[in-house]
Design a protein around this motif. Sequence first.
Motif, PDB file in Angstrom:
ATOM      1  N   LEU A  25      28.832  46.114  47.982  1.00 21.20           N
ATOM      2  CA  LEU A  25      27.695  45.247  48.309  1.00 21.20           C
ATOM      3  C   LEU A  25      27.773  43.909  47.579  1.00 21.20           C
ATOM      4  O   LEU A  25      27.748  42.848  48.225  1.00 21.20           O
ATOM      5  CB  LEU A  25      26.382  45.976  47.996  1.00 21.20           C
ATOM      6  N   PRO A  26      27.862  43.876  46.250  1.00 21.61           N
ATOM      7  CA  PRO A  26      28.015  42.563  45.596  1.00 21.61           C
ATOM      8  C   PRO A  26      29.372  41.930  45.878  1.00 21.61           C
ATOM      9  O   PRO A  26      29.516  40.703  45.817  1.00 21.61           O
ATOM     10  CB  PRO A  26      27.849  42.877  44.109  1.00 21.61           C
ATOM     11  N   GLY A  27      30.368  42.769  46.205  1.00 21.42           N
ATOM     12  CA  GLY A  27      31.682  42.233  46.512  1.00 21.42           C
ATOM     13  C   GLY A  27      31.678  41.295  47.707  1.00 21.42           C
ATOM     14  O   GLY A  27      32.488  40.357  47.771  1.00 21.42           O
ATOM     15  N   ASN A  28      30.752  41.512  48.659  1.00 21.01           N
ATOM     16  CA  ASN A  28      30.649  40.615  49.809  1.00 21.01           C
ATOM     17  C   ASN A  28      30.340  39.191  49.372  1.00 21.01           C
ATOM     18  O   ASN A  28      30.956  38.224  49.844  1.00 21.01           O
ATOM     19  CB  ASN A  28      29.556  41.108  50.767  1.00 21.01           C
ATOM     20  N   PHE A  29      29.387  39.052  48.468  1.00 21.96           N
ATOM     21  CA  PHE A  29      28.991  37.724  48.017  1.00 21.96           C
ATOM     22  C   PHE A  29      30.060  37.098  47.120  1.00 21.96           C
ATOM     23  O   PHE A  29      30.298  35.887  47.183  1.00 21.96           O
ATOM     24  CB  PHE A  29      27.649  37.802  47.293  1.00 21.96           C
ATOM     25  N   LEU A  31      33.220  37.622  47.380  1.00 23.76           N
ATOM     26  CA  LEU A  31      34.300  37.217  48.290  1.00 23.76           C
ATOM     27  C   LEU A  31      33.976  35.888  48.958  1.00 23.76           C
ATOM     28  O   LEU A  31      34.811  34.984  49.005  1.00 23.76           O
ATOM     29  CB  LEU A  31      34.516  38.307  49.343  1.00 23.76           C
ATOM     30  N   LEU A  32      32.757  35.758  49.485  1.00 26.54           N
ATOM     31  CA  LEU A  32      32.379  34.541  50.192  1.00 26.54           C
ATOM     32  C   LEU A  32      32.267  33.346  49.254  1.00 26.54           C
ATOM     33  O   LEU A  32      32.434  32.205  49.671  1.00 26.54           O
ATOM     34  CB  LEU A  32      31.049  34.757  50.919  1.00 26.54           C
ATOM     35  N   ARG A  33      31.993  33.608  47.975  1.00 30.38           N
ATOM     36  CA  ARG A  33      31.937  32.541  46.972  1.00 30.38           C
ATOM     37  C   ARG A  33      33.314  32.222  46.401  1.00 30.38           C
ATOM     38  O   ARG A  33      33.432  31.440  45.462  1.00 30.38           O
ATOM     39  CB  ARG A  33      31.001  32.959  45.829  1.00 30.38           C
ATOM     40  N   ARG A  34      34.348  32.869  46.919  1.00 33.89           N
ATOM     41  CA  ARG A  34      35.717  32.717  46.417  1.00 33.89           C
ATOM     42  C   ARG A  34      35.816  33.141  44.955  1.00 33.89           C
ATOM     43  O   ARG A  34      36.514  32.515  44.150  1.00 33.89           O
ATOM     44  CB  ARG A  34      36.204  31.272  46.597  1.00 33.89           C
ATOM     45  N   GLN A  35      35.082  34.189  44.617  1.00 31.82           N
ATOM     46  CA  GLN A  35      35.086  34.727  43.262  1.00 31.82           C
ATOM     47  C   GLN A  35      35.452  36.214  43.272  1.00 31.82           C
ATOM     48  O   GLN A  35      35.006  36.965  42.411  1.00 31.82           O
ATOM     49  CB  GLN A  35      33.710  34.545  42.619  1.00 31.82           C
ATOM     50  N   ALA A  36      36.255  36.632  44.238  1.00 31.70           N
ATOM     51  CA  ALA A  36      36.553  38.053  44.388  1.00 31.70           C
ATOM     52  C   ALA A  36      37.209  38.642  43.146  1.00 31.70           C
ATOM     53  O   ALA A  36      36.997  39.814  42.813  1.00 31.70           O
ATOM     54  CB  ALA A  36      37.451  38.275  45.610  1.00 31.70           C
ATOM     55  N   LEU A  37      37.983  37.834  42.433  1.00 29.05           N
ATOM     56  CA  LEU A  37      38.676  38.348  41.251  1.00 29.05           C
ATOM     57  C   LEU A  37      37.726  38.625  40.091  1.00 29.05           C
ATOM     58  O   LEU A  37      38.130  39.241  39.104  1.00 29.05           O
ATOM     59  CB  LEU A  37      39.765  37.381  40.798  1.00 29.05           C
ATOM     60  N   ILE A 180      21.700  31.582  50.887  1.00 29.93           N
ATOM     61  CA  ILE A 180      21.754  30.120  50.922  1.00 29.93           C
ATOM     62  C   ILE A 180      22.745  29.583  49.896  1.00 29.93           C
ATOM     63  O   ILE A 180      23.583  28.720  50.199  1.00 29.93           O
ATOM     64  CB  ILE A 180      20.351  29.533  50.672  1.00 29.93           C
ATOM     65  N   SER A 181      22.668  30.077  48.665  1.00 35.76           N
ATOM     66  CA  SER A 181      23.548  29.565  47.612  1.00 35.76           C
ATOM     67  C   SER A 181      25.001  29.948  47.841  1.00 35.76           C
ATOM     68  O   SER A 181      25.913  29.254  47.375  1.00 35.76           O
ATOM     69  CB  SER A 181      23.082  30.067  46.242  1.00 35.76           C
ATOM     70  N   THR A 182      25.246  31.029  48.549  1.00 38.48           N
ATOM     71  CA  THR A 182      26.618  31.445  48.836  1.00 38.48           C
ATOM     72  C   THR A 182      27.289  30.510  49.827  1.00 38.48           C
ATOM     73  O   THR A 182      28.454  30.135  49.656  1.00 38.48           O
ATOM     74  CB  THR A 182      26.643  32.882  49.387  1.00 38.48           C
ATOM     75  N   PHE A 183      26.538  30.083  50.850  1.00 40.18           N
ATOM     76  CA  PHE A 183      27.147  29.265  51.896  1.00 40.18           C
ATOM     77  C   PHE A 183      27.023  27.762  51.642  1.00 40.18           C
ATOM     78  O   PHE A 183      27.866  26.994  52.107  1.00 40.18           O
ATOM     79  CB  PHE A 183      26.521  29.611  53.251  1.00 40.18           C
ATOM     80  N   LEU A 202      24.215  37.789  39.981  1.00 28.50           N
ATOM     81  CA  LEU A 202      25.196  38.481  40.813  1.00 28.50           C
ATOM     82  C   LEU A 202      26.309  39.086  39.957  1.00 28.50           C
ATOM     83  O   LEU A 202      26.734  40.226  40.176  1.00 28.50           O
ATOM     84  CB  LEU A 202      25.778  37.517  41.842  1.00 28.50           C
ATOM     85  N   VAL A 203      26.772  38.332  38.969  1.00 32.52           N
ATOM     86  CA  VAL A 203      27.819  38.831  38.074  1.00 32.52           C
ATOM     87  C   VAL A 203      27.301  40.006  37.256  1.00 32.52           C
ATOM     88  O   VAL A 203      27.996  41.017  37.064  1.00 32.52           O
ATOM     89  CB  VAL A 203      28.329  37.710  37.150  1.00 32.52           C
ATOM     90  N   VAL A 204      26.066  39.907  36.763  1.00 27.43           N
ATOM     91  CA  VAL A 204      25.480  40.997  35.979  1.00 27.43           C
ATOM     92  C   VAL A 204      25.343  42.258  36.819  1.00 27.43           C
ATOM     93  O   VAL A 204      25.684  43.364  36.364  1.00 27.43           O
ATOM     94  CB  VAL A 204      24.109  40.567  35.412  1.00 27.43           C
ATOM     95  N   VAL A 205      24.853  42.118  38.036  1.00 31.09           N
ATOM     96  CA  VAL A 205      24.708  43.281  38.918  1.00 31.09           C
ATOM     97  C   VAL A 205      26.078  43.884  39.231  1.00 31.09           C
ATOM     98  O   VAL A 205      26.229  45.114  39.280  1.00 31.09           O
ATOM     99  CB  VAL A 205      23.978  42.873  40.214  1.00 31.09           C
ATOM    100  N   SER A 206      27.065  43.043  39.434  1.00 27.60           N
ATOM    101  CA  SER A 206      28.429  43.539  39.667  1.00 27.60           C
ATOM    102  C   SER A 206      28.927  44.314  38.457  1.00 27.60           C
ATOM    103  O   SER A 206      29.583  45.362  38.598  1.00 27.60           O
ATOM    104  CB  SER A 206      29.374  42.374  39.968  1.00 27.60           C
ATOM    105  N   ALA A 207      28.612  43.827  37.255  1.00 22.98           N
ATOM    106  CA  ALA A 207      29.014  44.525  36.038  1.00 22.98           C
ATOM    107  C   ALA A 207      28.315  45.875  35.916  1.00 22.98           C
ATOM    108  O   ALA A 207      28.926  46.871  35.507  1.00 22.98           O
ATOM    109  CB  ALA A 207      28.707  43.658  34.815  1.00 22.98           C
ATOM    110  N   VAL A 208      27.040  45.932  36.282  1.00 28.20           N
ATOM    111  CA  VAL A 208      26.310  47.204  36.247  1.00 28.20           C
ATOM    112  C   VAL A 208      26.960  48.217  37.187  1.00 28.20           C
ATOM    113  O   VAL A 208      27.166  49.385  36.832  1.00 28.20           O
ATOM    114  CB  VAL A 208      24.834  46.982  36.628  1.00 28.20           C
TER     115      VAL A 208
END
Length: 307
Positions: A25-29, A31-37, A180-183, A202-208
């Motif tokens: 789920l957070p991986g989608n955002f 990816l679209l933000r070019r922050q998949a790594l 909005i902020s993603t696109f 988003l990063v914090v939720v991904s870490a959780v």
Amino acid sequence: MGAEFVPLSLPPLLIGVFAAIACALPGNFLLLRRQALIGDAISHVVLPGIVAAFLITGVVATGPMMLGAAVAAVLAVGLIEAIRRLGRIEPGAAMGLVFTAMFAGGVLLLEQSDTSSVHLDVEHALYGNLESLIWLDGEGWHSLLEWSAVREMPEELWRILGALLGVSGFVWLLWRPLKISTFDAGFAQSVGVPTTFVGLALVVVSAVAAVAAFDAVGSIIVIAMFICPPAAARLMTNRLEVQIAWSAVFATLSAVLGYVLAGYGPLWIGAGHAVSAAGMIATVSGVILALAACFGPCRTRSGAPAV
């Protein structure tokens, strides 16, 4: 069938599915933000934080693990920024250097610490503990209706379920600012969206999600689930809502097919032993991505659906 499947296979399957969706789920955002790594980085940098938390407290508990992982994540962000500015190298190189070094440090801490009494070692950090997460009180499907039996399910199941609900709630509550902020980050700022806060959240939720899944499924699945299902879903549609639905479907398929193939696939071809569930789930997710890249309707470079 239920007498064997429910106690031995149902909990690992559920844990694998919940972990896959929670990371996708957070991986989608990302990816679209070019922050998949970032998902890859998180899965690496949390290891020394988790090990340090264990060494300090002497127990493997959710609270200390989350705190240790959070401290490690903050330290990693600080190191990446310092290396980028002082060394004047591009962010990708700084990120690769930091998360590789921190993961190696975590491995060294594991090798030098006494973790024989708990499920915390180098192999466990990579492959997880999925196959051993059985439900001793499950005697069949009817056990799912008995609270006294359900509450004895592996604690990893409740942990990753809580993380999944938290991630889903985050996406639902912050759907509009996230979208909005993603696109268009510039437009988002102009209409008052706190883009810095949204990105950090988003990063914090991904870490959780990564920490909750790390103990059960290991870093291999965490890395794969942050990237492969969202990337495959992106090749199926140009609508964010549909992409998220596709990513959940692909994550579920990867977990279920990977677990089944790991246990029974070798037997079907005459081999004598099962293979790692974590490795097979990650492999299946890669195969799904490859199929989407070959046959997905949005596989053209322009992003428009192929005719």
